[in-house]
Design an enzyme around this catalytic site. Structure first.
Site, PDB file in Angstrom:
ATOM      1  N   HIS A  20       0.869  -1.197   0.000  1.00  0.00           N
ATOM      2  CA  HIS A  20       0.000   0.000   0.000  1.00  0.00           C
ATOM      3  C   HIS A  20       0.900   1.239   0.000  1.00  0.00           C
ATOM      4  CE1 HIS A  20      -3.758   2.265   1.521  1.00  0.00           C
ATOM      5  NE2 HIS A  20      -2.831   3.169   1.218  1.00  0.00           N
ATOM      6  N   HIS A  22       1.641   5.358  -1.732  1.00  0.00           N
ATOM      7  CA  HIS A  22       1.294   6.534  -2.549  1.00  0.00           C
ATOM      8  C   HIS A  22       2.561   7.106  -3.165  1.00  0.00           C
ATOM      9  CE1 HIS A  22      -2.819   6.672  -0.938  1.00  0.00           C
ATOM     10  NE2 HIS A  22      -2.251   6.213   0.165  1.00  0.00           N
ATOM     11  N   LYS A 106      -9.467  -0.335  -6.075  1.00  0.00           N
ATOM     12  CA  LYS A 106      -9.457   0.325  -4.771  1.00  0.00           C
ATOM     13  C   LYS A 106     -10.774   1.022  -4.476  1.00  0.00           C
ATOM     14  CE  LYS A 106      -7.807   2.105  -1.047  1.00  0.00           C
ATOM     15  NZ  LYS A 106      -6.580   2.436  -0.364  1.00  0.00           N
ATOM     16  N   HIS A 143     -10.455   1.109   1.636  1.00  0.00           N
ATOM     17  CA  HIS A 143     -10.252   2.092   2.708  1.00  0.00           C
ATOM     18  C   HIS A 143     -11.494   1.992   3.573  1.00  0.00           C
ATOM     19  CE1 HIS A 143      -8.823   6.024   4.476  1.00  0.00           C
ATOM     20  NE2 HIS A 143     -10.056   5.903   4.950  1.00  0.00           N
ATOM     21  N   HIS A 181      -4.764  -0.640   5.624  1.00  0.00           N
ATOM     22  CA  HIS A 181      -4.275   0.144   6.773  1.00  0.00           C
ATOM     23  C   HIS A 181      -5.205   0.070   7.986  1.00  0.00           C
ATOM     24  CE1 HIS A 181      -7.002   3.008   4.975  1.00  0.00           C
ATOM     25  NE2 HIS A 181      -6.121   3.608   4.195  1.00  0.00           N
ATOM     26  N   ASP A 254       1.554   2.691   3.539  1.00  0.00           N
ATOM     27  CA  ASP A 254       0.699   3.866   3.356  1.00  0.00           C
ATOM     28  C   ASP A 254       1.530   5.141   3.408  1.00  0.00           C
ATOM     29  OD1 ASP A 254      -1.610   5.262   2.797  1.00  0.00           O
ATOM     30  OD2 ASP A 254      -2.334   5.267   4.863  1.00  0.00           O
TER      31      ASP A 254
HETATM   32  N1  LIG Z   1      -3.427   7.711   4.606  1.00  0.00           N
HETATM   33  C1  LIG Z   1      -3.550   9.004   4.495  1.00  0.00           C
HETATM   34  O1  LIG Z   1      -3.680   9.687   5.515  1.00  0.00           O
HETATM   35  N2  LIG Z   1      -3.533   9.623   3.293  1.00  0.00           N
HETATM   36  C2  LIG Z   1      -3.498   9.006   2.001  1.00  0.00           C
HETATM   37  C3  LIG Z   1      -4.824   8.450   1.587  1.00  0.00           C
HETATM   38  C4  LIG Z   1      -5.221   7.170   2.265  1.00  0.00           C
HETATM   39  O2  LIG Z   1      -4.512   6.161   2.216  1.00  0.00           O
HETATM   40  O3  LIG Z   1      -6.303   7.101   2.860  1.00  0.00           O
HETATM   41  C5  LIG Z   1      -3.013  10.044   0.973  1.00  0.00           C
HETATM   42  O4  LIG Z   1      -3.174   9.806  -0.225  1.00  0.00           O
HETATM   43  O5  LIG Z   1      -2.477  11.081   1.377  1.00  0.00           O
HETATM   44 ZN   LIG Z   2      -3.109   5.142   1.561  1.00  0.00          ZN
HETATM   45 ZN   LIG Z   3      -6.739   5.038   2.798  1.00  0.00          ZN
END
Ligand SMILES: NC(=O)N[C@@H](CC(=O)O)C(=O)O
Ligand SMILES: [Zn+2]
Ligand SMILES: [Zn+2]
Length: 350
Positions: A20, A22, A106, A143, A181, A254
């Site tokens: 997971h 970003h 997702k 999520h 998460h 995450d």
């Molecule tokens: N985890 C977070 O707090 N932020 C994530 C989005 C997500 O995973 O929910 C993001 O894209 O910034």
């Molecule tokens: Zn995330």
């Molecule tokens: Zn998330």
């Protein structure tokens, strides 16, 4: 199975993957990608770009941009995902499956988190798509928070289980689901006890911190993420799940970069940046639990088993060595503050 070599001071394990992550896009992508590629062989790449990655074609193009941003000499395999909307067509699932590079779809409940405005308002809108996913074996990454304003922020994951997850799994018992998460004892227990194909990712920060850390001596925006950190009893339940050896639980950082100014603001963004030192943080959490011998399964074996992918061939070594996290890191033409900025941590990836 593995030749785990554990000594008090070094830990050598199969190279892990991040299930997971970003990575964002453009210059931000170029800033953060080397951190993840240094630690992980592969990552499930989140599709919450602006605009979101809603088609197989967009996912293929995003994958090309990620590979193009990878520095010479580094290897990394992005595993792409599609962002489900109220309007996703079942044929898009077939195109995703046929692409060979899209590994999951997702769910962002609309309004739940960063860039979720295009997300699903009611899963009832998506039943044809979910049927298709179940049929072709496409995993569904969730999520898991309800967004109703009358539900307390800290209860949103527990309520999601009752209102969304149970009906979803009743209606699609063969759908592969990852509860993303997870942050509560409710989710950890639900996943451990559920029948059928369900797993969960757990972040390093939810293993190490509780909600007091957001308010320690003042408001600390770099500890603010979604789902938000919970009470200590929940952190302890997550540690128990992660270190249990149960193959339903695996690593997902995450790591979510936001520019320093967007975090340190009157309305600060949600997300913790851990890509630089994720494995060090997991090692710390597992060591505190007396479970370093369980780290390899959680970080390197359970995820590939769930996704039906081979385990990585190479190894990484973590060494017990103190080092201090930088205060900031470059992020496009701005900076990002890593979690633990300026703090000294006990493990270092060699
Ligand atoms: N985890 C977070 O707090 N932020 C994530 C989005 C997500 O995973 O929910 C993001 O894209 O910034
Ligand atoms: Zn995330
Ligand atoms: Zn998330």
């Amino acid at each position: 199975m593995s030749d785990l070599a554990t000594t008090p001071d070094t830990l050598t394990i199969t190279r892990p993957d991040d299930w997971h992550l970003h990575l964002r896009d453009g210059a931000t992508l170029a800033s953060v990608l080397p951190h993840s590629a240094r630690q992980f062989a592969r990552a499930i790449v989140m599709p919450n770009l602006k605009p979101p990655v809603t088609t197989a074609a967009a996912a293929i193009a995003y994958r090309e941009r990620i590979l193009a941003a990878l520095p010479e000499g580094m290897s990394f395999e992005p595993l792409m995902t599609l962002y489900l909307t109220n309007n996703t067509h079942p044929d898009e699932i077939l195109r995703a499956q046929e692409s060979g590079v899209v590994h999951a779809v997702k769910l962002y409940p609309a309004g739940a988190t960063t860039n979720s405005d295009a997300g699903v308002t009611d899963l009832a809108n998506c039943y044809k798509v979910l049927e298709k996913m179940q049929e072709v074996g496409m995993p569904f990454l969730v999520h898991g928070e309800v967004t109703d304003n009358d539900i307390d922020l800290f209860d949103r994951e527990a309520v999601f289980i009752e209102r969304v997850m149970r009906p979803l799994r009743r209606d699609f018992p063969a759908l592969n689901i990852v509860f993303e998460h997870i942050t509560t004892k409710h989710a950890a227990q639900y996943v451990a006890e559920a029948e059928g194909p369900i797993a969960a990712t757990i972040t390093a920060h939810h293993l190490l911190y509780n909600r007091n850390d957001i308010f320690k001596g003042g408001i600390r925006p770099h500890y603010y993420c979604l789902p938000v950190l919970k009470r200590e009893e929940h952190r302890l339940a997550l540690v128990t799940a992660a270190t249990s050896g149960d193959e339903r639980f695996f690593l997902g950082t995450d790591s979510a970069p936001h520019a320093k100014g967007a975090k340190e603001a009157a309305c600060g963004c949600a997300g913790c940046y851990t890509a630089l030192h994720a494995m060090e943080l997991y090692a710390e959490a597992f060591e505190r639990a007396g479970a370093l011998d369980k780290l390899e399964a959680f970080a390197s074996l359970n995820g590939p088993a769930f996704y039906g992918l081979p385990v990585n061939q190479d190894k990484i070594t973590l060494k017990r060595e103190q080092w201090t996290l930088p205060e900031t890191l470059p992020l496009a033409d701005q900076t990002v503050v890593p979690l633990n900025a300026g703090e000294t941590i006990n493990w270092k990836m060699v």
